[in-house]
Enzyme design. Sequence first.
Site, PDB file in Angstrom:
ATOM      1  N   HIS A  32      -8.522 -27.905 -24.721  1.00 52.07           N
ATOM      2  CA  HIS A  32      -7.152 -28.099 -25.193  1.00 52.07           C
ATOM      3  C   HIS A  32      -7.091 -28.491 -26.650  1.00 52.07           C
ATOM      4  O   HIS A  32      -8.319 -28.925 -27.037  1.00 52.07           O
ATOM      5  CB  HIS A  32      -6.149 -29.156 -24.117  1.00 52.07           C
ATOM      6  CG  HIS A  32      -6.899 -30.343 -24.184  1.00 52.07           C
ATOM      7  ND1 HIS A  32      -7.789 -30.680 -23.552  1.00 52.07           N
ATOM      8  CD2 HIS A  32      -6.723 -31.491 -24.997  1.00 52.07           C
ATOM      9  CE1 HIS A  32      -8.438 -31.904 -23.711  1.00 52.07           C
ATOM     10  NE2 HIS A  32      -7.518 -32.509 -24.579  1.00 52.07           N
TER      11      HIS A  32
ATOM     12  N   CYS B 182      -8.186 -33.892 -19.311  1.00 56.09           N
ATOM     13  CA  CYS B 182      -9.224 -33.635 -20.561  1.00 56.09           C
ATOM     14  C   CYS B 182     -10.285 -32.822 -19.964  1.00 56.09           C
ATOM     15  O   CYS B 182     -11.203 -32.417 -20.608  1.00 56.09           O
ATOM     16  CB  CYS B 182      -9.352 -34.839 -21.172  1.00 56.09           C
ATOM     17  SG  CYS B 182      -7.993 -35.629 -21.887  1.00 56.09           S
TER      18      CYS B 182
ATOM     19  N   HIS C 260      -5.615 -30.658 -30.297  1.00 55.74           N
ATOM     20  CA  HIS C 260      -4.868 -31.525 -31.102  1.00 55.74           C
ATOM     21  C   HIS C 260      -4.689 -31.282 -32.656  1.00 55.74           C
ATOM     22  O   HIS C 260      -5.645 -30.783 -33.207  1.00 55.74           O
ATOM     23  CB  HIS C 260      -5.509 -32.778 -30.925  1.00 55.74           C
ATOM     24  CG  HIS C 260      -5.656 -33.179 -29.446  1.00 55.74           C
ATOM     25  ND1 HIS C 260      -4.605 -33.994 -28.796  1.00 55.74           N
ATOM     26  CD2 HIS C 260      -6.682 -33.441 -28.701  1.00 55.74           C
ATOM     27  CE1 HIS C 260      -4.993 -34.258 -27.709  1.00 55.74           C
ATOM     28  NE2 HIS C 260      -6.327 -33.832 -27.471  1.00 55.74           N
TER      29      HIS C 260
ATOM     30  N   ASP D  80     -12.417 -28.409 -38.599  1.00 53.53           N
ATOM     31  CA  ASP D  80     -11.095 -27.813 -38.666  1.00 53.53           C
ATOM     32  C   ASP D  80     -11.187 -26.381 -37.944  1.00 53.53           C
ATOM     33  O   ASP D  80     -12.048 -25.639 -38.388  1.00 53.53           O
ATOM     34  CB  ASP D  80     -10.808 -27.767 -39.940  1.00 53.53           C
ATOM     35  CG  ASP D  80      -9.102 -27.211 -40.069  1.00 53.53           C
ATOM     36  OD1 ASP D  80      -8.239 -27.828 -38.953  1.00 53.53           O
ATOM     37  OD2 ASP D  80      -8.752 -26.679 -40.913  1.00 53.53           O
ATOM     38  N   HIS D  81     -10.397 -26.074 -36.982  1.00 55.04           N
ATOM     39  CA  HIS D  81     -10.251 -24.932 -36.272  1.00 55.04           C
ATOM     40  C   HIS D  81     -11.586 -24.691 -35.593  1.00 55.04           C
ATOM     41  O   HIS D  81     -11.777 -23.009 -35.636  1.00 55.04           O
ATOM     42  CB  HIS D  81      -9.706 -23.801 -37.235  1.00 55.04           C
ATOM     43  CG  HIS D  81      -8.058 -23.800 -37.427  1.00 55.04           C
ATOM     44  ND1 HIS D  81      -7.725 -24.882 -38.457  1.00 55.04           N
ATOM     45  CD2 HIS D  81      -7.084 -23.243 -37.036  1.00 55.04           C
ATOM     46  CE1 HIS D  81      -6.474 -24.941 -38.171  1.00 55.04           C
ATOM     47  NE2 HIS D  81      -5.741 -23.787 -37.613  1.00 55.04           N
TER      48      HIS D  81
ATOM     49  N   HIS E 295     -11.128 -29.208 -27.602  1.00 50.38           N
ATOM     50  CA  HIS E 295     -12.046 -30.085 -27.179  1.00 50.38           C
ATOM     51  C   HIS E 295     -11.961 -30.140 -25.508  1.00 50.38           C
ATOM     52  O   HIS E 295     -10.874 -29.776 -25.267  1.00 50.38           O
ATOM     53  CB  HIS E 295     -12.616 -31.367 -27.853  1.00 50.38           C
ATOM     54  CG  HIS E 295     -11.319 -32.314 -27.556  1.00 50.38           C
ATOM     55  ND1 HIS E 295     -11.549 -33.557 -27.696  1.00 50.38           N
ATOM     56  CD2 HIS E 295     -10.140 -32.232 -26.906  1.00 50.38           C
ATOM     57  CE1 HIS E 295     -10.326 -34.513 -27.365  1.00 50.38           C
ATOM     58  NE2 HIS E 295      -9.511 -33.589 -26.713  1.00 50.38           N
TER      59      HIS E 295
ATOM     60  N   GLU F 205      -5.572 -39.153 -32.635  1.00 47.60           N
ATOM     61  CA  GLU F 205      -5.632 -37.851 -31.971  1.00 47.60           C
ATOM     62  C   GLU F 205      -4.189 -37.275 -31.821  1.00 47.60           C
ATOM     63  O   GLU F 205      -3.714 -36.047 -31.586  1.00 47.60           O
ATOM     64  CB  GLU F 205      -6.194 -38.291 -30.595  1.00 47.60           C
ATOM     65  CG  GLU F 205      -6.329 -37.019 -29.614  1.00 47.60           C
ATOM     66  CD  GLU F 205      -6.823 -37.246 -28.314  1.00 47.60           C
ATOM     67  OE1 GLU F 205      -7.987 -37.094 -27.992  1.00 47.60           O
ATOM     68  OE2 GLU F 205      -6.245 -37.581 -27.444  1.00 47.60           O
TER      69      GLU F 205
END
Lengths: 136, 139
Positions: free
Chosen positions: A39, A33, A41, A79-80, A14, A124
Amino acid sequence: MVYLTRKAEFSASHYYHNPSFSQTENERIFGKCNNPNGHGHNYTLEVTVKGGVDPKSGFVVDLKQLKEIMNSEVLEVLDHRFLNKEVPEFASKIPTTENIAIVIWERLAPKLKAAQLHCVRVYETPDLFVDFYGEK
Amino acid sequence: MKAHLTRRYMISASHRLHSDEMSNEENRTIYGKCNNPYGHGHNYMIEVTVSGPVNEQTGMVCNIVTLDDFVLQNVIERYDHQNLNLLADFKKDVPTTENLCIAIYEIVKRGFREAHLEKVRIEETMMNSFEYAGGAERS
């Protein structure tokens, strides 16, 4: 009333950017950010439901069903993924941990039948997490 | 939409549990090994939970950098790698983790204005944790 918590993990990328702010403001408020390339998490999700214990099954909720709902409503969607670009809610909402928790709540709450959603917790990182209890 | 945001921090410090209001024998009975006159130390894990409406412009309860800066300057720099018994905060109060929890809660409550402080939780070890959310603090 018994509370039951189910954990799951998802990995996603994100970045934080508000188009109504100037670029300087975006950089000042969101710092690193704000990098538009994003980037990522490894997020940990904890979903807590509450309810009475069913006298026949001894369950608050059928964990298999809860797991299936979490998979279809949350993990398959997040996810991903690059949250800003691939998840519809984040086209207009910054994918902060706060907003991710809210979006997960809004996706799960209508699908839960037997038990009531109590809390969505999103980590996070191990040092930073948000709890959302559905409060307006 | 109101959310709760929790951030974890770590400090390392030493302390000795001893109350001048009790005899040495009573101190030894009540505090056991923690009464060792030379003190001992812990890695304290401090969790600070704040809450508030999620700002529609930023998506945040408060800017985490602001919270980190505040806690670093006012909590971590004050207690990290210190002997708690020698600090002014614990001249009167025994530096139990209960009292450390209250002291940190009061520092954040007094000085941090960006969001509402919900609670401070401290893990003294993996086995012991304490939390304080305000209210009647001492009997």
